[in-house]
Scaffold this motif. Structure first.
Motif, mmCIF file in Angstrom:
data_model
loop_
_atom_site.group_PDB
_atom_site.id
_atom_site.type_symbol
_atom_site.label_atom_id
_atom_site.label_comp_id
_atom_site.label_asym_id
_atom_site.label_seq_id
_atom_site.Cartn_x
_atom_site.Cartn_y
_atom_site.Cartn_z
ATOM 1 N N ARG A 183 0.814 -1.218 0.000
ATOM 2 C CA ARG A 183 0.000 0.000 0.000
ATOM 3 C C ARG A 183 0.845 1.264 0.000
ATOM 4 N NH1 ARG A 183 -5.343 0.221 3.300
ATOM 5 N NH2 ARG A 183 -5.436 1.985 1.909
ATOM 6 N N ARG A 184 2.143 1.121 0.281
ATOM 7 C CA ARG A 184 2.984 2.326 0.308
ATOM 8 C C ARG A 184 3.095 2.959 -1.073
ATOM 9 N NH1 ARG A 184 8.451 0.981 2.254
ATOM 10 N NH2 ARG A 184 8.129 -0.638 0.725
ATOM 11 N N TYR A 185 2.915 2.133 -2.141
ATOM 12 C CA TYR A 185 2.927 2.715 -3.485
ATOM 13 C C TYR A 185 1.730 3.644 -3.668
ATOM 14 C CZ TYR A 185 6.691 -0.349 -4.931
ATOM 15 O OH TYR A 185 7.911 -0.970 -5.043
ATOM 16 N N GLU A 186 0.608 3.260 -3.046
ATOM 17 C CA GLU A 186 -0.583 4.104 -3.122
ATOM 18 C C GLU A 186 -0.355 5.399 -2.349
ATOM 19 O OE1 GLU A 186 -3.710 1.503 -1.783
ATOM 20 O OE2 GLU A 186 -3.509 0.224 -3.550
ATOM 21 N N GLU A 187 0.364 5.286 -1.215
ATOM 22 C CA GLU A 187 0.702 6.493 -0.456
ATOM 23 C C GLU A 187 1.613 7.399 -1.278
ATOM 24 O OE1 GLU A 187 0.524 4.729 4.089
ATOM 25 O OE2 GLU A 187 2.464 5.147 3.187
ATOM 26 N N ALA A 188 2.584 6.779 -1.957
ATOM 27 C CA ALA A 188 3.499 7.563 -2.787
ATOM 28 C C ALA A 188 2.711 8.317 -3.855
ATOM 29 C CB ALA A 188 4.544 6.651 -3.432
ATOM 30 N N GLY B 83 6.510 17.077 -1.471
ATOM 31 C CA GLY B 83 7.090 16.033 -2.309
ATOM 32 C C GLY B 83 7.761 15.077 -1.345
ATOM 33 N N MET B 84 7.643 13.791 -1.598
ATOM 34 C CA MET B 84 8.207 12.846 -0.635
ATOM 35 C C MET B 84 9.055 11.792 -1.334
ATOM 36 S SD MET B 84 6.281 11.170 2.575
ATOM 37 C CE MET B 84 7.067 10.070 3.746
ATOM 38 N N VAL B 85 10.222 11.529 -0.767
ATOM 39 C CA VAL B 85 11.075 10.443 -1.247
ATOM 40 C C VAL B 85 11.025 9.356 -0.181
ATOM 41 C CG1 VAL B 85 13.425 9.749 -1.837
ATOM 42 C CG2 VAL B 85 12.575 11.989 -2.541
ATOM 43 N N PHE B 86 10.517 8.183 -0.574
ATOM 44 C CA PHE B 86 10.323 7.112 0.401
ATOM 45 C C PHE B 86 11.587 6.280 0.549
ATOM 46 C CE2 PHE B 86 6.159 8.389 -0.791
ATOM 47 C CZ PHE B 86 5.355 8.142 0.297
ATOM 48 N N GLN B 87 11.588 5.474 1.619
ATOM 49 C CA GLN B 87 12.785 4.713 1.978
ATOM 50 C C GLN B 87 13.295 3.814 0.850
ATOM 51 O OE1 GLN B 87 12.633 3.019 5.816
ATOM 52 N NE2 GLN B 87 14.425 1.758 5.510
ATOM 53 N N ASP B 88 12.416 3.006 0.243
ATOM 54 C CA ASP B 88 12.900 2.199 -0.896
ATOM 55 C C ASP B 88 12.481 2.841 -2.205
ATOM 56 O OD1 ASP B 88 12.960 0.304 1.369
ATOM 57 O OD2 ASP B 88 10.892 -0.055 0.766
ATOM 58 N N TYR B 89 12.262 4.140 -2.158
ATOM 59 C CA TYR B 89 11.954 4.980 -3.328
ATOM 60 C C TYR B 89 10.569 4.723 -3.898
ATOM 61 C CZ TYR B 89 16.909 5.242 -2.647
ATOM 62 O OH TYR B 89 18.127 5.368 -2.060
ATOM 63 N N LEU B 90 10.063 3.468 -3.863
ATOM 64 C CA LEU B 90 8.706 3.159 -4.306
ATOM 65 C C LEU B 90 8.408 3.724 -5.687
ATOM 66 C CD1 LEU B 90 6.727 3.758 -0.978
ATOM 67 C CD2 LEU B 90 7.772 1.657 -1.805
ATOM 68 N N LEU B 91 9.336 3.547 -6.608
ATOM 69 C CA LEU B 91 9.058 3.932 -7.995
ATOM 70 C C LEU B 91 8.046 2.955 -8.563
ATOM 71 C CD1 LEU B 91 12.713 4.650 -9.139
ATOM 72 C CD2 LEU B 91 10.967 6.305 -8.482
ATOM 73 N N PHE B 92 7.131 3.455 -9.388
ATOM 74 C CA PHE B 92 6.106 2.584 -9.948
ATOM 75 C C PHE B 92 6.744 1.676 -10.991
ATOM 76 C CE2 PHE B 92 3.684 6.611 -9.006
ATOM 77 C CZ PHE B 92 3.274 6.179 -7.759
ATOM 78 N N ALA B 144 17.996 5.220 -8.926
ATOM 79 C CA ALA B 144 16.606 5.143 -8.450
ATOM 80 C C ALA B 144 16.334 6.259 -7.453
ATOM 81 C CB ALA B 144 16.343 3.783 -7.808
ATOM 82 N N GLN B 145 17.330 6.546 -6.608
ATOM 83 C CA GLN B 145 17.158 7.620 -5.635
ATOM 84 C C GLN B 145 16.954 8.962 -6.334
ATOM 85 O OE1 GLN B 145 20.377 9.694 -3.794
ATOM 86 N NE2 GLN B 145 19.782 8.879 -1.800
ATOM 87 N N ARG B 146 17.708 9.200 -7.398
ATOM 88 C CA ARG B 146 17.577 10.477 -8.107
ATOM 89 C C ARG B 146 16.262 10.546 -8.869
ATOM 90 N NH1 ARG B 146 22.506 10.782 -11.520
ATOM 91 N NH2 ARG B 146 23.009 8.723 -10.706
#
Lengths: 285, 362
Positions: A183-188, B83-92, B144-146
């Motif tokens: 679900r964190r992708y949805e949060e992103a 804007g948020m950068v998540f821990q594992d980046y969570l790129l789609f 990925a981070q960038r």
């Protein structure tokens, strides 16, 4: 006694030993108490098909398969099962999302209700559909009075019966996929300005696509095989509501060879469709 | 007239209070545009919760979030200027790098072409033009981070949130990636809040550090200040200093005896660089400690007789943990260790020059 103590450092003897006397670690042996039932199970599942292949009237196969009545039943089965799957997707995916992603009073109860068609006999489902959507049914009488619509004994009724029986498979499968998705992708997506509809269509759906595909195949296969609810609610009119399973049953009464041919066709179609789709997902994931 | 600090209109002004079970978070943060603040703390301290609260991903039970003067406390996540950068980046995974970055602008109503050209511009700025059409799984950790940073910046946020931006990278690439991230963050004109448990990330990336422990900010300051004058044993351990609490009595500081340790009858005293009066914290680095087999003669002002509690390798040095009237760590060379012939339970004399001892208000 001491001579028989297994020596762990010499599990593979250097000198060739007659077959059957090679000492193996006990854990490596598959217990017969599991093997025998397993083999029996496989035979039980495979033998009927083998029997069908043996008894099939191969010389007249070509003519029988291209019989217009067979083709009509096949076309009806394929088209209704496909329409039923599309309807199930349109209704079932949003339903699965609601069950997996929202909290509302009675959510557990709704979930239980959705699974009811999985456990009741399809004939009972057919009776229930007839009582509600039949010409004198609770809803059906108004459909008839206001719109002049009568559902029973039409191809639409075939689709309705199939959706009723097959949609729960899709809902359960998609709900499982949704619960398993990160679900964190949805949060992103939300932090990027996506509203809930956009999150659903552009992030959630692509993520659970394999689950939706698996559910759709289950649903399609179940719809293709539907018998009880169809014959009760839609009847058995050749060309209009007589799907392949119904045609097989009718043929069995008067011409068992024709039944075998129809069964083989149905078997082949299901196997081909499942194999193609399966191949696609295995490669995709 | 009462002295009041006027809330800054530009930048971030937040007071984050939330309660979940028996965990309470109470953190106040403020920053000017262009500033980079690091929330540094151990796992479970609540720093990630604070970041998620700023994003609106968890609701506050009290407090407020203001960005550039606008109250965003109850704004939905998708409407916050973040804007948020998540821990594992969570790129789609199902989108190319370019479409990942274009996602935000598309959601904000840009046309596909506009969104893509903005995305291409950002990727170009981050030296990723060649990877625009790569799928996320084809990118290295640093790339990925960038992309994740570009995606977060593409929505033109006023508040940039970074959750453990270095955690997903392997150690060998961290130095480069960290330096590069610092460089990219300097171009951003809004407020940046980053969360990390690695003091090095905080020191390199941030202008100011807020150390969070058990849901509270225990120390704030510039990185150099935090590194030199830690206020809790957690921070002292992070920055590698021996830290003691005590009371300045002119030339010396009388240390509060550590509870449960033997030698409580004997008050340890430390002579700092400059005389000090009142509640004090005293810090010195382990490498400033010298060990002697006999009481040393000479100018060393601080000498204690201590017992060896443990010895471990520490880089190319050896770290000796000592206990007695005070507990401290000493870094010595392997040669010195061999010469002293120390092992657990031995007694040894430890000396620290007064000029090495930092003393500040406790």
């Amino acid at each position: 006694m001491t001579a028989q103590t297994p020596d762990r450092s010499r599990r593979r003897p250097r000198t060739p030993v007659p077959r059957g006397r090679v000492r193996r670690p006990r854990a490596g042996r598959v217990p017969w108490i599991l093997v025998v039932p397993a083999v029996a199970g496989v035979l039980f599942l495979v033998l009927p098909f083998a029997g069908m292949l043996v008894r099939a009237p191969w010389p007249t196969m070509g003519a029988r398969v291209t019989d217009p009545a067979v083709l009509a039943a096949l076309w009806l089965s394929l088209s209704t099962a496909t329409v039923a799957t599309v309807v199930s997707l349109l209704l079932g995916v949003p339903l699965a999302w609601l069950l997996a992603r929202t909290e509302f009073p009675g959510r557990r109860f709704v979930r239980a209700l959705v699974t009811v068609p999985l456990v009741i006999p399809p004939v009972v489902g057919g009776v229930a559909l007839l009582l509600v959507l039949g010409r004198n049914g609770l809803v059906g009488q108004y459909l008839d009075a206001w719109f002049g619509l009568t559902l029973p004994f039409t191809p639409a009724a075939v689709v309705i019966a199939q959706v009723f029986v097959a949609m729960p498979f899709l809902v359960i499968s998609v709900e499982g996929a949704l619960r398993g998705a990160d679900r964190r992708y949805e949060e992103a997506a939300a932090t990027l300005g996506a509203d809930r509809v956009t999150v659903f269509t552009r992030v959630t759906l692509p993520m659970v696509l394999p689950g939706i595909g698996a559910g759709a195949v289950l649903c399609w296969a179940r719809a293709l095989g539907e018998f009880g609810a169809t014959i009760t609610f839609a009847g058995n009119f050749p060309g209009t509501t007589q799907t392949m399973p119904l045609a097989v049953y009718m043929a069995m009464q008067r011409d068992p060879e024709a039944a075998i041919v129809l069964s083989l066709v149905l078997l082949l179609v299901s196997l081909v469709v499942l194999a193609t789709l399966r191949e696609r997902w295995v490669n995709a994931s | 007239m009462r002295p009041t600090t006027p809330a800054p209109t530009a930048g971030l002004d937040a007071e984050l209070r939330l309660t979940r079970g028996d965990f309470t978070l109470d953190v106040a943060l403020s920053a000017r545009p262009g500033e980079i603040i690091a929330l540094l703390g151990p796992n479970g301290a609540g720093k990630s919760s604070a970041l998620r609260a700023l994003a609106g991903l968890v609701p506050l039970t009290g407090g407020h979030v203001r960005v550039d003067g606008a109250d965003e406390t109850t704004t939905a996540v998708e409407h916050r200027p973040i804007g948020m950068v998540f821990q594992d980046y969570l790129l789609f995974e199902h989108l190319s790098a370019l479409d990942n970055v274009a996602f935000g602008p598309r959601c904000q109503g840009s046309s596909r072409a506009e969104a893509r050209s903005r995305a291409a511009e950002l990727l170009d700025h981050m030296d990723l033009a060649a990877h625009a059409h790569s799928r996320p799984r084809q990118l290295s950790g640093g790339q990925a981070q960038r992309v994740a940073l570009a995606r977060a910046l593409a929505v033109r946020p006023r508040l940039l949130l970074l959750d453990e931006p270095m955690a997903a990278l392997d150690a060998s690439t961290r130095i480069d990636v960290r330096a590069r991230l610092r460089h990219l963050l300097e171009d951003f004109d809004g407020v940046t809040v980053l969360v990390t448990h690695d003091p090095l990330d905080a020191m390199v990336l941030a202008d100011r550090i807020a150390v969070v422990e058990s849901g509270r900010v225990v120390q704030r300051g510039a990185p150099a200040e935090v590194a030199r004058r830690p206020r809790t044993s957690y921070v002292a351990r992070l920055v590698g200093l021996n830290l003691f609490q005590g009371r300045g009595e002119g030339e010396t500081v009388a240390l509060d005896s550590a509870p449960g340790k033997d030698g409580a009858d004997e008050v340890a005293r430390v002579t700092p660089r400059e005389p000090y009066e009142g509640p004090a914290l005293v810090a010195f680095p382990p490498r400033a400690v010298a060990l002697y087999p006999e009481h040393p003669h000479g100018s060393t002002r601080n000498v204690w007789r201590l017992t060896v509690e443990g010895i471990e390798r520490f880089g190319d040095q050896v770290r000796v943990h000592l206990t007695g009237p005070l507990s401290l760590a000493a870094d010595i060379t392997p040669a010195a260790l061999a010469e002293l012939g120390l092992s657990r339970g031995d007694t040894v004399w430890a000396g620290v020059k007064a000029t090495e001892v930092e003393c500040y208000p406790g």
